[in-house]
Design a protein around this motif. Structure first.
Motif, PDB file in Angstrom:
ATOM      1  N   LEU A   1       0.831  -1.196   0.000  1.00  0.00           N
ATOM      2  CA  LEU A   1       0.000   0.000   0.000  1.00  0.00           C
ATOM      3  C   LEU A   1       0.870   1.253   0.000  1.00  0.00           C
ATOM      4  N   ARG A   2       1.881   1.265   0.819  1.00  0.00           N
ATOM      5  CA  ARG A   2       2.775   2.426   0.885  1.00  0.00           C
ATOM      6  C   ARG A   2       3.549   2.594  -0.420  1.00  0.00           C
ATOM      7  N   GLN A   3       3.915   1.473  -1.040  1.00  0.00           N
ATOM      8  CA  GLN A   3       4.624   1.530  -2.318  1.00  0.00           C
ATOM      9  C   GLN A   3       3.737   2.124  -3.414  1.00  0.00           C
ATOM     10  N   LEU A   4       2.478   1.710  -3.446  1.00  0.00           N
ATOM     11  CA  LEU A   4       1.535   2.250  -4.421  1.00  0.00           C
ATOM     12  C   LEU A   4       1.333   3.750  -4.210  1.00  0.00           C
ATOM     13  N   PHE A   5       1.238   4.140  -2.951  1.00  0.00           N
ATOM     14  CA  PHE A   5       1.060   5.550  -2.623  1.00  0.00           C
ATOM     15  C   PHE A   5       2.281   6.353  -3.065  1.00  0.00           C
ATOM     16  N   ALA A   6       3.475   5.835  -2.789  1.00  0.00           N
ATOM     17  CA  ALA A   6       4.706   6.529  -3.166  1.00  0.00           C
ATOM     18  C   ALA A   6       4.791   6.698  -4.678  1.00  0.00           C
ATOM     19  N   HIS A   7       4.392   5.664  -5.423  1.00  0.00           N
ATOM     20  CA  HIS A   7       4.415   5.733  -6.885  1.00  0.00           C
ATOM     21  C   HIS A   7       3.485   6.835  -7.383  1.00  0.00           C
ATOM     22  N   ARG A   8       2.303   6.910  -6.799  1.00  0.00           N
ATOM     23  CA  ARG A   8       1.339   7.927  -7.213  1.00  0.00           C
ATOM     24  C   ARG A   8       1.828   9.323  -6.830  1.00  0.00           C
ATOM     25  N   VAL A   9       2.443   9.465  -5.669  1.00  0.00           N
ATOM     26  CA  VAL A   9       2.976  10.759  -5.244  1.00  0.00           C
ATOM     27  C   VAL A   9       4.006  11.262  -6.254  1.00  0.00           C
ATOM     28  N   ARG A  10       4.895  10.377  -6.674  1.00  0.00           N
ATOM     29  CA  ARG A  10       5.934  10.785  -7.619  1.00  0.00           C
ATOM     30  C   ARG A  10       5.350  11.146  -8.980  1.00  0.00           C
ATOM     31  N   GLU A  11       4.288  10.441  -9.370  1.00  0.00           N
ATOM     32  CA  GLU A  11       3.612  10.802 -10.617  1.00  0.00           C
ATOM     33  C   GLU A  11       3.055  12.216 -10.531  1.00  0.00           C
ATOM     34  N   GLU A  12       2.390  12.498  -9.424  1.00  0.00           N
ATOM     35  CA  GLU A  12       1.784  13.816  -9.258  1.00  0.00           C
ATOM     36  C   GLU A  12       2.842  14.911  -9.204  1.00  0.00           C
ATOM     37  N   MET A  13       3.928  14.664  -8.501  1.00  0.00           N
ATOM     38  CA  MET A  13       4.986  15.659  -8.381  1.00  0.00           C
ATOM     39  C   MET A  13       5.656  15.894  -9.737  1.00  0.00           C
ATOM     40  N   ARG A  14       5.837  14.822 -10.500  1.00  0.00           N
ATOM     41  CA  ARG A  14       6.450  14.956 -11.826  1.00  0.00           C
ATOM     42  C   ARG A  14       5.587  15.823 -12.732  1.00  0.00           C
ATOM     43  N   GLU A  15       4.288  15.552 -12.759  1.00  0.00           N
ATOM     44  CA  GLU A  15       3.391  16.321 -13.611  1.00  0.00           C
ATOM     45  C   GLU A  15       3.338  17.781 -13.171  1.00  0.00           C
ATOM     46  N   LEU A  16       3.326  18.000 -11.862  1.00  0.00           N
ATOM     47  CA  LEU A  16       3.269  19.370 -11.359  1.00  0.00           C
ATOM     48  C   LEU A  16       4.542  20.132 -11.720  1.00  0.00           C
ATOM     49  N   CYS A  17       5.681  19.475 -11.571  1.00  0.00           N
ATOM     50  CA  CYS A  17       6.948  20.129 -11.904  1.00  0.00           C
ATOM     51  C   CYS A  17       7.032  20.442 -13.396  1.00  0.00           C
ATOM     52  N   LEU A  18       6.516  19.544 -14.232  1.00  0.00           N
ATOM     53  CA  LEU A  18       6.519  19.793 -15.672  1.00  0.00           C
ATOM     54  C   LEU A  18       5.637  20.979 -16.017  1.00  0.00           C
ATOM     55  N   ARG A  19       4.475  21.066 -15.363  1.00  0.00           N
ATOM     56  CA  ARG A  19       3.592  22.197 -15.618  1.00  0.00           C
ATOM     57  C   ARG A  19       4.236  23.503 -15.171  1.00  0.00           C
ATOM     58  N   MET A  20       4.907  23.461 -14.028  1.00  0.00           N
ATOM     59  CA  MET A  20       5.578  24.651 -13.529  1.00  0.00           C
ATOM     60  C   MET A  20       6.700  25.090 -14.465  1.00  0.00           C
ATOM     61  N   ALA A  21       7.340  24.115 -15.126  1.00  0.00           N
ATOM     62  CA  ALA A  21       8.433  24.427 -16.050  1.00  0.00           C
ATOM     63  C   ALA A  21       7.930  24.784 -17.439  1.00  0.00           C
ATOM     64  N   GLY A  22       6.614  24.696 -17.642  1.00  0.00           N
ATOM     65  CA  GLY A  22       6.046  25.035 -18.928  1.00  0.00           C
ATOM     66  C   GLY A  22       6.216  23.964 -19.974  1.00  0.00           C
ATOM     67  N   VAL A  23       6.469  22.731 -19.546  1.00  0.00           N
ATOM     68  CA  VAL A  23       6.622  21.617 -20.478  1.00  0.00           C
ATOM     69  C   VAL A  23       5.271  20.927 -20.582  1.00  0.00           C
ATOM     70  N   ALA A  24       4.606  21.076 -21.728  1.00  0.00           N
ATOM     71  CA  ALA A  24       3.243  20.557 -21.859  1.00  0.00           C
ATOM     72  C   ALA A  24       3.158  19.276 -22.646  1.00  0.00           C
ATOM     73  N   ASP A  25       4.146  19.030 -23.498  1.00  0.00           N
ATOM     74  CA  ASP A  25       4.045  17.896 -24.415  1.00  0.00           C
ATOM     75  C   ASP A  25       4.833  16.679 -23.970  1.00  0.00           C
ATOM     76  N   THR A  26       5.432  16.747 -22.775  1.00  0.00           N
ATOM     77  CA  THR A  26       6.220  15.608 -22.309  1.00  0.00           C
ATOM     78  C   THR A  26       5.292  14.458 -21.933  1.00  0.00           C
ATOM     79  N   PRO A  27       5.485  13.278 -22.563  1.00  0.00           N
ATOM     80  CA  PRO A  27       4.599  12.157 -22.229  1.00  0.00           C
ATOM     81  C   PRO A  27       4.808  11.706 -20.797  1.00  0.00           C
ATOM     82  N   THR A  28       3.744  11.311 -20.162  1.00  0.00           N
ATOM     83  CA  THR A  28       3.805  10.807 -18.796  1.00  0.00           C
ATOM     84  C   THR A  28       3.316   9.380 -18.767  1.00  0.00           C
ATOM     85  N   PRO A  29       3.860   8.555 -17.892  1.00  0.00           N
ATOM     86  CA  PRO A  29       3.416   7.166 -17.803  1.00  0.00           C
ATOM     87  C   PRO A  29       1.989   7.096 -17.310  1.00  0.00           C
TER      88      PRO A  29
END
Length: 308
Positions: free
Chosen positions: A231-259
């Motif tokens: 459960l904690r592993q699944l949560f950690a994976h989702r947290v990193r997904e969210e942080m990655r997408e947020l950081c990309l949006r903050m950097a203005g990168v819109a077309d970068t594919p996400t898993p």
């Protein structure tokens, strides 16, 4: 916990003997994913505020703070669900916090923990302070109640804070037998207090501290520890997904594919837990029996004095 899930569906029942200590039942996988999904729905329901210190990074700061809070709630929910898979266990919702009566504090001050194991104090007395456990789980077969405090990580807790928490739990346990008895939970012979380290880094059973992977021994479910780590592993994976997408949006990168999101792969997994009709335990007898209070036994040498 704000919600108590009383039992999983019959299809979630598994043979304990058929599972190894590190096996997670297939029926439990969609439940774990559903818990993570619900946790992030709660996280995303909040709104970040403008912050002069963090400026453009306010959204990232909000996400980190929200994740830190909701991780502990997620671990509590996971323990509830996993305990519900064992028909011998019952998650108890307390009507109010457990009182910390003055007599309990005096007894702890003047006596070793071992000498208090057969003492049960009345709960309906004046008490200035109280303690609300994160979870109270009753093992009907073992006639044992577990008073649990779940922390996402004990690494940031100073020793004096852990010691004070343990003292509050021990004091409340001396009156918990009377509280549970009046709620119709009869036949309890032992009350254990345990602090669960969600990071699974600390394990000191002699001081009432248990790593997350050790909860299987508390619940008598061989797969419980592995399931909580999953459960904690699944949560950690989702947290990193969210942080990655947020950081990309903050950097203005819109077309970068996400898993693909973990929850998108299993959106069809619905929470199939249903509430059982509450049933009182053995209501025979009119007097409360003696109850042992202490730390859970069987995971290591227990310090009979309960000293820090």
């Amino acid at each position: 916990m704000s919600h108590v899930h009383r039992a999983a569906t019959r299809s979630a029942s598994v043979s304990h003997a058929a599972l190894g200590p590190s096996s997670v039942p297939p029926e439990l996988e969609p439940i774990l994913v559903g818990l993570v999904k619900q946790s992030f729905e709660n996280i995303c329901s909040g709104a970040a505020r403008e912050d002069e210190v963090f400026g453009d990074y306010a959204d990232l700061n909000f996400l980190v703070r929200a994740v830190t809070f909701h991780e502990g709630k997620l671990l509590e929910a996971g323990l509830e669900r996993i305990a519900a898979l064992n028909p011998d266990l019952r998650v108890v919702r307390l009507a109010e916090p457990l009182p910390i009566v003055p007599a309990a504090l005096e007894l702890l001050e003047r006596n070793d923990w071992a000498t208090l194991e057969a003492i049960a104090l009345p709960s309906e007395v004046f008490a200035k302070t109280s303690y609300m456990p994160d979870l109270v789980i009753v093992d009907r077969v073992a006639r044992r109640a577990h008073i649990l405090d779940v922390k996402r990580s004990l690494a940031s807790y100073p020793e004096n804070k852990i010691k004070n928490l343990r003292r509050k739990m021990m004091a409340s346990a001396l009156a918990a037998g009377d509280v549970l008895y009046k709620q119709g939970l009869r036949g309890i012979e032992e009350i254990d207090v345990a602090i669960i380290d969600g990071s699974s880094e600390q394990s000191e059973p002699q001081r009432g501290i248990f790593a997350l992977h050790e909860v299987g021994d508390l619940f008598r479910l061989s797969y419980a520890g592995a399931a909580m780590l999953k459960l904690r592993q699944l949560f950690a994976h989702r947290v990193r997904e969210e942080m990655r997408e947020l950081c990309l949006r903050m950097a203005g990168v819109a077309d970068t594919p996400t898993p693909p999101r973990l929850t998108e792969l299993m959106d069809e997994a619905e929470d199939k837990a249903e509430a059982d009709d509450p049933q009182d335990h053995d209501a025979s007898g009119t007097t409360m029996p003696r109850i042992r209070v202490g730390f859970p036994r069987g995971l290591g040498a227990i310090d009979p004095a309960g000293r820090a």
